[in-house]
Design a protein around this motif. Structure first.
Motif, PDB file in Angstrom:
ATOM      1  N   GLU A   1       0.735  -1.146  -0.068  1.00 33.21           N
ATOM      2  CA  GLU A   1      -0.057  -0.049   0.047  1.00 33.21           C
ATOM      3  C   GLU A   1       0.758   1.428  -0.025  1.00 33.21           C
ATOM      4  OE1 GLU A   1      -3.179   0.015  -0.831  1.00 33.21           O
ATOM      5  OE2 GLU A   1      -2.587  -2.338  -0.711  1.00 33.21           O
ATOM      6  N   LEU A   2       2.159   0.943  -0.156  1.00 36.56           N
ATOM      7  CA  LEU A   2       2.929   2.379  -0.177  1.00 36.56           C
ATOM      8  C   LEU A   2       2.682   3.037  -1.413  1.00 36.56           C
ATOM      9  CD1 LEU A   2       6.466   0.845   1.238  1.00 36.56           C
ATOM     10  CD2 LEU A   2       4.950   2.575   2.423  1.00 36.56           C
ATOM     11  N   ARG A   3       2.693   4.416  -1.364  1.00 30.17           N
ATOM     12  CA  ARG A   3       2.849   5.160  -2.575  1.00 30.17           C
ATOM     13  C   ARG A   3       4.051   5.071  -3.325  1.00 30.17           C
ATOM     14  NH1 ARG A   3      -2.280   5.742  -4.332  1.00 30.17           N
ATOM     15  NH2 ARG A   3      -3.409   5.537  -2.488  1.00 30.17           N
ATOM     16  N   LEU A   4       4.064   4.784  -4.610  1.00 29.59           N
ATOM     17  CA  LEU A   4       5.005   4.937  -5.379  1.00 29.59           C
ATOM     18  C   LEU A   4       5.938   5.999  -5.169  1.00 29.59           C
ATOM     19  CD1 LEU A   4       6.326   2.787  -7.212  1.00 29.59           C
ATOM     20  CD2 LEU A   4       5.207   3.749  -9.226  1.00 29.59           C
ATOM     21  N   GLY A   5       5.393   7.389  -5.372  1.00 28.89           N
ATOM     22  CA  GLY A   5       6.009   8.817  -5.008  1.00 28.89           C
ATOM     23  C   GLY A   5       7.155   8.387  -3.714  1.00 28.89           C
ATOM     24  N   LYS A   6       6.248   8.063  -2.637  1.00 30.97           N
ATOM     25  CA  LYS A   6       7.057   8.081  -1.357  1.00 30.97           C
ATOM     26  C   LYS A   6       8.244   6.995  -1.538  1.00 30.97           C
ATOM     27  CE  LYS A   6       6.544   6.958   3.166  1.00 30.97           C
ATOM     28  NZ  LYS A   6       5.666   6.796   4.555  1.00 30.97           N
ATOM     29  N   ILE A   7       8.121   5.798  -2.144  1.00 37.72           N
ATOM     30  CA  ILE A   7       9.173   4.980  -2.384  1.00 37.72           C
ATOM     31  C   ILE A   7      10.439   5.452  -3.119  1.00 37.72           C
ATOM     32  CG2 ILE A   7       9.903   2.781  -3.401  1.00 37.72           C
ATOM     33  CD1 ILE A   7       6.844   1.737  -2.869  1.00 37.72           C
ATOM     34  N   VAL A   8       9.934   6.277  -4.062  1.00 39.11           N
ATOM     35  CA  VAL A   8      10.994   6.765  -4.916  1.00 39.11           C
ATOM     36  C   VAL A   8      11.816   7.946  -4.396  1.00 39.11           C
ATOM     37  CG1 VAL A   8      11.563   7.821  -7.052  1.00 39.11           C
ATOM     38  CG2 VAL A   8      10.178   5.670  -6.977  1.00 39.11           C
ATOM     39  N   ARG A   9      10.845   8.841  -3.672  1.00 41.85           N
ATOM     40  CA  ARG A   9      11.552   9.900  -2.714  1.00 41.85           C
ATOM     41  C   ARG A   9      12.526   9.349  -1.876  1.00 41.85           C
ATOM     42  NH1 ARG A   9       6.338  11.385  -2.785  1.00 41.85           N
ATOM     43  NH2 ARG A   9       5.582  13.264  -3.689  1.00 41.85           N
ATOM     44  N   ILE A  10      12.507   8.491  -1.030  1.00 41.38           N
ATOM     45  CA  ILE A  10      13.217   7.822  -0.126  1.00 41.38           C
ATOM     46  C   ILE A  10      14.264   7.224  -0.971  1.00 41.38           C
ATOM     47  CG2 ILE A  10      13.326   6.049   1.741  1.00 41.38           C
ATOM     48  CD1 ILE A  10      10.506   6.684   2.252  1.00 41.38           C
ATOM     49  N   LEU A  11      14.256   6.366  -1.746  1.00 42.72           N
ATOM     50  CA  LEU A  11      15.154   5.754  -2.576  1.00 42.72           C
ATOM     51  C   LEU A  11      16.337   6.802  -3.261  1.00 42.72           C
ATOM     52  CD1 LEU A  11      13.422   2.660  -4.098  1.00 42.72           C
ATOM     53  CD2 LEU A  11      15.224   2.682  -2.335  1.00 42.72           C
ATOM     54  N   GLN A  12      15.833   8.025  -3.981  1.00 43.69           N
ATOM     55  CA  GLN A  12      16.623   8.870  -4.460  1.00 43.69           C
ATOM     56  C   GLN A  12      17.334   9.708  -3.578  1.00 43.69           C
ATOM     57  OE1 GLN A  12      16.487   7.602  -8.185  1.00 43.69           O
ATOM     58  NE2 GLN A  12      16.538   9.951  -8.244  1.00 43.69           N
ATOM     59  N   GLY A  13      16.567  10.065  -2.466  1.00 44.89           N
ATOM     60  CA  GLY A  13      17.503  11.020  -1.361  1.00 44.89           C
ATOM     61  C   GLY A  13      16.914  12.395  -1.630  1.00 44.89           C
ATOM     62  N   GLU A  14      17.509  13.165  -0.856  1.00 47.12           N
ATOM     63  CA  GLU A  14      16.909  14.754  -1.469  1.00 47.12           C
ATOM     64  C   GLU A  14      18.257  15.672  -2.182  1.00 47.12           C
ATOM     65  OE1 GLU A  14      14.472  16.130  -0.204  1.00 47.12           O
ATOM     66  OE2 GLU A  14      13.644  14.192   0.617  1.00 47.12           O
ATOM     67  N   ASN A  15      18.400  14.978  -3.188  1.00 47.84           N
ATOM     68  CA  ASN A  15      19.261  15.451  -4.211  1.00 47.84           C
ATOM     69  C   ASN A  15      18.642  16.451  -5.176  1.00 47.84           C
ATOM     70  OD1 ASN A  15      21.433  13.954  -3.347  1.00 47.84           O
ATOM     71  ND2 ASN A  15      20.984  12.046  -4.587  1.00 47.84           N
ATOM     72  N   PRO A  16      19.078  17.652  -5.036  1.00 47.30           N
ATOM     73  CA  PRO A  16      18.302  18.682  -6.146  1.00 47.30           C
ATOM     74  C   PRO A  16      18.824  18.373  -7.397  1.00 47.30           C
ATOM     75  CG  PRO A  16      20.187  19.584  -4.833  1.00 47.30           C
ATOM     76  CD  PRO A  16      20.122  18.502  -4.370  1.00 47.30           C
ATOM     77  N   ILE A  17      17.610  18.452  -8.520  1.00 52.37           N
ATOM     78  CA  ILE A  17      17.865  18.348  -9.884  1.00 52.37           C
ATOM     79  C   ILE A  17      19.047  19.209 -10.407  1.00 52.37           C
ATOM     80  CG2 ILE A  17      15.920  19.592 -10.668  1.00 52.37           C
ATOM     81  CD1 ILE A  17      15.490  17.211 -12.775  1.00 52.37           C
TER      82      ILE A  17
END
Length: 147
Positions: free
Chosen positions: A72-88
């Motif tokens: 039930e995890l939102r895909l956006g939440k998963i990707v945000r956590i995996l990608q980290g807080e790196n600015p584009i």
């Protein structure tokens, strides 16, 4: 925006282990089927275990299983956590001479926000239901493209 390899492989692992199986999955079998190094998978599995997305057990009969709550995890939440807080876009390192009169960073930040909002429309369960091959089929590189 491009997903880093860590995120790419983590998503593949989550989809792969979501398939029902009588025994836990092992890193060795996942590595072979997904064509990823075992060393890299160990890091990914460790990270996902800390997030409680997966359940890991050691020893004989041990392995990896999907925590059913992860479906039930939102895909956006998963990707945000995996990608980290790196600015584009990084405007300060090195300092950009255009930054005082540039609107690019704001536009790109909005685009990234829209990207994650779009992903948040879907759960891990949604992704799995669309693309899982039967467990009896081995995953070939061609099948991975369709995941």
């Amino acid at each position: 925006m491009q997903l880093n390899k860590f995120t790419d492989y983590a998503l593949r692992v989550l989809m792969y282990i979501a398939r029902p199986k009588d025994t836990p999955y092992t890193i060795a079998e996942i590595a072979v089927d997904l064509h990823v190094s075992q060393n890299h998978l160990v890091k990914i599995v460790h990270f996902m275990g800390k997030q409680e997305w997966i359940i890991t057990s050691r020893g004989k009969g041990g392995g990896i299983q999907l925590n059913t709550l992860s479906l039930e995890l939102r895909l956006g939440k998963i990707v945000r956590i995996l990608q980290g807080e790196n600015p584009i876009v990084e405007c300060n390192t090195p300092p950009c001479v255009l930054r005082t009169h540039c609107g690019l960073k704001g536009i790109l930040d909005d685009a990234v926000s829209d990207f994650y909002q779009s992903l948040d429309q879907y759960t891990l369960s949604d992704v799995i239901q669309r693309s899982l091959p039967p467990l009896s089929q081995s995953l070939s590189p061609i099948a991975l493209v369709n995941l």
